[in-house]
Motif scaffolding. Structure first.
Motif, PDB file in Angstrom:
ATOM      1  N   ALA B  77       0.841  -1.195   0.000  1.00 40.02           N
ATOM      2  CA  ALA B  77       0.000   0.000   0.000  1.00 40.02           C
ATOM      3  C   ALA B  77       0.875   1.243   0.000  1.00 40.02           C
ATOM      4  CB  ALA B  77      -0.905  -0.007   1.231  1.00 40.02           C
ATOM      5  N   ARG B  78       0.299   2.338  -0.444  1.00 43.60           N
ATOM      6  CA  ARG B  78       1.008   3.613  -0.369  1.00 43.60           C
ATOM      7  C   ARG B  78       0.565   4.370   0.873  1.00 43.60           C
ATOM      8  NH1 ARG B  78       0.982   6.029  -6.538  1.00 43.60           N
ATOM      9  NH2 ARG B  78       2.103   4.273  -7.475  1.00 43.60           N
ATOM     10  N   LYS B  79       1.544   4.816   1.623  1.00 43.63           N
ATOM     11  CA  LYS B  79       1.275   5.637   2.796  1.00 43.63           C
ATOM     12  C   LYS B  79       1.696   7.052   2.408  1.00 43.63           C
ATOM     13  CE  LYS B  79       2.788   5.975   7.632  1.00 43.63           C
ATOM     14  NZ  LYS B  79       3.597   5.311   8.675  1.00 43.63           N
ATOM     15  N   ASN B  80       0.716   7.929   2.264  1.00 43.03           N
ATOM     16  CA  ASN B  80       1.001   9.255   1.695  1.00 43.03           C
ATOM     17  C   ASN B  80       1.318  10.291   2.758  1.00 43.03           C
ATOM     18  OD1 ASN B  80       0.076   8.868  -1.292  1.00 43.03           O
ATOM     19  ND2 ASN B  80      -1.505   7.914  -0.030  1.00 43.03           N
ATOM     20  N   TYR B  81       2.442  10.933   2.628  1.00 43.44           N
ATOM     21  CA  TYR B  81       2.713  12.128   3.432  1.00 43.44           C
ATOM     22  C   TYR B  81       3.870  12.889   2.820  1.00 43.44           C
ATOM     23  CZ  TYR B  81       6.416   9.359   5.757  1.00 43.44           C
ATOM     24  OH  TYR B  81       7.512   8.576   6.038  1.00 43.44           O
ATOM     25  N   PHE B  82       3.933  14.161   3.142  1.00 46.86           N
ATOM     26  CA  PHE B  82       4.990  15.001   2.591  1.00 46.86           C
ATOM     27  C   PHE B  82       6.089  15.202   3.614  1.00 46.86           C
ATOM     28  CE2 PHE B  82       1.624  16.457  -0.290  1.00 46.86           C
ATOM     29  CZ  PHE B  82       2.291  16.265  -1.475  1.00 46.86           C
ATOM     30  N   TYR B  83       7.258  14.814   3.255  1.00 48.41           N
ATOM     31  CA  TYR B  83       8.430  15.065   4.086  1.00 48.41           C
ATOM     32  C   TYR B  83       9.612  14.887   3.155  1.00 48.41           C
ATOM     33  CZ  TYR B  83      10.591  15.585   8.658  1.00 48.41           C
ATOM     34  OH  TYR B  83      11.263  16.075   9.738  1.00 48.41           O
ATOM     35  N   PRO B  84      10.658  15.696   3.284  1.00 43.71           N
ATOM     36  CA  PRO B  84      11.720  15.640   2.276  1.00 43.71           C
ATOM     37  C   PRO B  84      12.520  14.332   2.260  1.00 43.71           C
ATOM     38  CG  PRO B  84      11.855  17.641   3.583  1.00 43.71           C
ATOM     39  CD  PRO B  84      10.854  16.768   4.243  1.00 43.71           C
ATOM     40  N   ASP B  85      12.364  13.495   3.317  1.00 41.92           N
ATOM     41  CA  ASP B  85      13.112  12.227   3.290  1.00 41.92           C
ATOM     42  C   ASP B  85      12.400  11.200   2.399  1.00 41.92           C
ATOM     43  OD1 ASP B  85      10.950  11.478   4.813  1.00 41.92           O
ATOM     44  OD2 ASP B  85      12.112  10.859   6.559  1.00 41.92           O
ATOM     45  N   SER B  93       4.432   0.515   1.774  1.00 41.02           N
ATOM     46  CA  SER B  93       4.350  -0.272   2.997  1.00 41.02           C
ATOM     47  C   SER B  93       3.248  -1.299   2.805  1.00 41.02           C
ATOM     48  CB  SER B  93       4.027   0.687   4.153  1.00 41.02           C
ATOM     49  OG  SER B  93       3.923  -0.002   5.358  1.00 41.02           O
ATOM     50  N   GLN B  94       2.839  -1.952   3.868  1.00 40.19           N
ATOM     51  CA  GLN B  94       1.661  -2.812   3.784  1.00 40.19           C
ATOM     52  C   GLN B  94       0.663  -2.305   4.797  1.00 40.19           C
ATOM     53  OE1 GLN B  94       3.527  -6.934   4.125  1.00 40.19           O
ATOM     54  NE2 GLN B  94       2.295  -7.086   2.268  1.00 40.19           N
ATOM     55  N   TYR B  95      -0.621  -2.385   4.471  1.00 47.18           N
ATOM     56  CA  TYR B  95      -1.600  -1.821   5.377  1.00 47.18           C
ATOM     57  C   TYR B  95      -2.691  -2.834   5.695  1.00 47.18           C
ATOM     58  CZ  TYR B  95      -4.818   1.640   7.305  1.00 47.18           C
ATOM     59  OH  TYR B  95      -5.665   2.342   8.121  1.00 47.18           O
ATOM     60  N   GLU B  96      -3.671  -2.938   4.813  1.00 45.89           N
ATOM     61  CA  GLU B  96      -4.807  -3.798   5.148  1.00 45.89           C
ATOM     62  C   GLU B  96      -4.483  -5.284   5.123  1.00 45.89           C
ATOM     63  OE1 GLU B  96      -9.067  -1.895   4.162  1.00 45.89           O
ATOM     64  OE2 GLU B  96      -7.641  -1.925   2.517  1.00 45.89           O
ATOM     65  N   LEU B  97      -3.643  -5.685   4.205  1.00 46.36           N
ATOM     66  CA  LEU B  97      -3.359  -7.111   4.082  1.00 46.36           C
ATOM     67  C   LEU B  97      -1.857  -7.365   4.210  1.00 46.36           C
ATOM     68  CD1 LEU B  97      -5.780  -7.764   1.091  1.00 46.36           C
ATOM     69  CD2 LEU B  97      -6.064  -8.704   3.389  1.00 46.36           C
ATOM     70  N   PRO B  98      -1.338  -7.336   5.454  1.00 43.31           N
ATOM     71  CA  PRO B  98       0.095  -7.566   5.642  1.00 43.31           C
ATOM     72  C   PRO B  98       0.446  -9.033   5.405  1.00 43.31           C
ATOM     73  CG  PRO B  98      -0.978  -7.392   7.764  1.00 43.31           C
ATOM     74  CD  PRO B  98      -2.032  -7.122   6.717  1.00 43.31           C
ATOM     75  N   ARG B 273      -3.993   8.439   4.006  1.00 42.96           N
ATOM     76  CA  ARG B 273      -4.715   8.060   2.788  1.00 42.96           C
ATOM     77  C   ARG B 273      -4.100   6.823   2.124  1.00 42.96           C
ATOM     78  NH1 ARG B 273      -3.248  13.065   0.126  1.00 42.96           N
ATOM     79  NH2 ARG B 273      -1.774  13.105   1.862  1.00 42.96           N
ATOM     80  N   TYR B 274      -3.998   5.768   2.917  1.00 38.71           N
ATOM     81  CA  TYR B 274      -3.463   4.500   2.386  1.00 38.71           C
ATOM     82  C   TYR B 274      -4.323   3.999   1.233  1.00 38.71           C
ATOM     83  CZ  TYR B 274      -0.574   3.507   6.569  1.00 38.71           C
ATOM     84  OH  TYR B 274       0.365   3.503   7.561  1.00 38.71           O
ATOM     85  N   PHE B 275      -3.693   3.473   0.217  1.00 40.73           N
ATOM     86  CA  PHE B 275      -4.445   2.719  -0.787  1.00 40.73           C
ATOM     87  C   PHE B 275      -3.503   1.715  -1.442  1.00 40.73           C
ATOM     88  CE2 PHE B 275      -2.901   6.459  -3.064  1.00 40.73           C
ATOM     89  CZ  PHE B 275      -2.401   5.934  -4.250  1.00 40.73           C
ATOM     90  N   PRO B 276      -4.050   0.644  -2.012  1.00 38.33           N
ATOM     91  CA  PRO B 276      -3.195  -0.395  -2.606  1.00 38.33           C
ATOM     92  C   PRO B 276      -2.320   0.202  -3.701  1.00 38.33           C
ATOM     93  CG  PRO B 276      -5.458  -1.161  -2.420  1.00 38.33           C
ATOM     94  CD  PRO B 276      -5.478   0.309  -2.096  1.00 38.33           C
TER      95      PRO B 276
END
Lengths: 95, 477
Positions: B77-85, B93-98, B273-276
């Motif tokens: 899944a994509r874990k969305n956030y803004f940070y320069p790193d 990452s993995q979210y709903e189905l690890p 805003r996680y999504f596959p």
């Protein structure tokens, strides 16, 4: 209406976008009409349809654990607005 | 009021692969900044991630070793956030189905076994490194090194089963040992290969419902985990006692000051805003693959400990210490191969050897005394060539010079004196130099025997065979 003006402001903040009042108004309307259009899909009975996350039906695509040369650093840094001693330079991040 | 801490730990462990999780860049540590990057690492348009198979295999090893269930179907899944790193604007990452869920680790606390649940283990990519202080020019910029982006991590999330800072530390040590036994993580906390965040809340003792928790970040050693949790328990206790509320927030551990600091509002509006991830196809794990991995699992700390107790007859305490790392356990067994007296070897390792290593802050892998050399020295004691007491200084010398025992013994003339004529002569000298004490001893002051032994030892610089000294003294007195 499904999307409120506050939600537009929240999403704009998450996306680091700045809008004036007029734009906020316009996007709220537009987002709602898009959602309304998409709602047509809700008329279909999808109880027996698996969710589709991918456009292709493949699974288990792997790469072997092998190191290959990385990209030349100069080329990579050329894509950045600012570089400094091999590092990307960004506005100060306060810890 | 009495409160009970409720603690859950999130560990990020770096997997020991050669290449990154989604591209062929190397995972080497300490290279020049941004020399181990490619368009996938920097999130350039058009680049596509492809999963490193070894990352899946290593995660499956971790799952099997911690009794986890393996999901037949899992997603990234994509874990969305803004940070320069994070150049892409999201972390994969993995979210709903690890990949794996619902396992446990057993820890030893006050010689009681306690089971700590594991909620999930999932795969993800590491982010880049931010550098804030570039010496001279102060202040207006930060700098980013993306060598670390895309380095494979597993995140291991414990259940909120931990009830004290000691349990937290025991859990982390056990988890780290397991990952190191599996050869999937080097466990190096300073280089960030094994990092920990802690969730902690308090509740009145006896109450079921959880209190409000805080998350502590930036903890980089076992000692700091304990210190940070103890600080946070004190801080939250004081708040609750004053009738105030604990704020749900993220706090940074400041090891220098020994406090946790609020990251105030930084986390505000966190909505990942996680999504596959559409770039990565689903992962199907079939039973034969799991069995293939299971067949490659090594003997794990718990099993090794049980075997040491059973096979070598050493106490549980010894076995627990000797199995804290694979290298230490190997060292021990390697000594036994040359010198098969389990308890004697265990004593020497646990006292002399580990003490010297601790003094130098070295790991057993860096031990300058190979197992063979320690065994040789132990044999010299058995053969009566050196006394146990002399052996300790011989060992120290071996540790510092890298020389072998016999060489040191010869060089320094430390060979035990077992010549009865010579010892008898010295005994005679000691007795005639102390006539009043001899008199007193003969009148029943038996405690003085130790004094005579000491004098003889002193005269021979500790080299006299203690058994012979005892016998000869008894005869002469």
């Amino acid at each position: 209406m499904k999307i409120t003006r506050e939600e537009v402001e929240h999403v704009a903040l998450l996306a680091r976008l700045k809008f004036n009042e007029k734009e906020k108004e316009r996007f709220t309307l537009q987002l709602n009409s898009i959602l309304q259009y998409m709602e047509k899909l809700g008329e279909l009975d999808t109880a027996y349809v698996e969710p589709t996350f991918h456009a292709i039906a493949k699974t288990n695509v792997f790469r072997e654990d092998v190191v290959k040369p990385s990209f030349p650093r100069d080329l990579t840094l050329n894509n950045a607005p600012d570089g400094h001693r091999g590092l990307f330079q960004v506005p100060k991040i306060i810890e | 009021m009495e409160y009970e801490p409720v603690i859950g730990l999130e560990v990020h462990a770096q997997l020991l692969t050669q290449s990154k999780i989604f591209c062929n860049c190397s995972t080497r540590f300490g290279e020049e900044p941004n020399t181990l990057t490619c368009p996938v690492c920097t999130g350039s348009p058009g680049s596509l991630p492809v999963l490193n198979k070894k990352v899946v295999e290593y995660t499956l090893r971790a799952a099997l070793a911690t009794h986890c269930q393996i999901a037949p179907y899992s997603l990234f899944a994509r874990k969305n956030y803004f940070y320069p790193d994070l150049p892409k604007g999201y972390q994969i990452s993995q979210y709903e189905l690890p990949l794996t869920v619902d396992g446990y680790i057993d820890i030893q606390i006050d010689s009681q076994k306690k089971r700590i649940g594991i909620i999930r283990i999932h795969m993800e990519e590491d982010a880049g490194k931010l550098i804030h202080d570039l010496s001279s020019e102060q202040g207006s910029h930060s700098y980013v090194d993306f060598n670390r982006t895309g380095v494979p991590l597993i995140e291991i999330v414990s259940a909120p089963d931990i009830r004290s800072s000691e349990e937290a530390s025991a859990y982390l040590r056990k988890l780290r040992a397991i990952l190191m036994f599996l050869d999937i993580c080097d466990g190096n906390m300073e280089e960030g290969s094994f990092r920990c965040d802690a969730n902690i809340s308090l509740r009145p003792t006896g109450r079921k419902a959880f209190g409000v928790k805080t998350e502590i970040k930036n903890i980089n050693s076992f000692r700091n985990v304990q210190r940070a949790l103890e600080f946070e328990i004190r801080r939250q206790t004081a708040l609750l006692d004053q009738g105030e509320e604990v704020l749900q927030e993220t706090r940074l551990w400041d090891a220098g000051k020994g406090v946790t600091i609020s990251m105030r509002g930084k986390e505000e509006a966190h909505d990942y805003r996680y999504f596959p991830d559409p770039d990565l196809v689903p992962l199907l794990i079939n039973p034969p693959w799991i069995e293939e991995i299971r067949a490659t699992l090594p003997e794990l700390p718990e099993a090794k400990k049980e075997r040491f107790i059973r096979e070598y007859g050493i106490p549980e305490y010894d076995a627990e210490i000797l199995t804290t790392s694979k290298s230490l356990a190997n060292y021990y067994e390697s000594c036994l191969g040359h010198y098969p007296k389990p308890k004697i070897v265990s004593n020497w390792i646990m006292s002399e050897l580990l003490r010297e290593l601790k003094k130098d802050d070295r790991e057993i892998e860096e031990c300058p005394v190979p197992a063979l050399h320690l065994s040789e020295m132990l044999k010299l004691i058995d053969e009566g060539i050196i006394s146990g007491k002399i052996a300790k200084s011989v060992f120290e010398e071996m540790y510092h010079s890298g020389k072998r025992a016999l060489e040191i013994v010869r060089e320094k003339g430390l060979v035990q004196v077992s010549d009865s004529a010579e010892i008898e002569k010295i005994v005679g000298e000691v007795l005639s130099a102390n006539p009043e004490k001899v008199e007193a001893y003969r009148k029943g002051k038996e405690k003085l025997f130790g004094f005579f032994v000491g004098q003889v030892m002193k005269a021979t610089q500790g080299k006299a065979n203690p058994q012979m000294v005892n016998e000869l003294l008894k005869k002469k007195l």
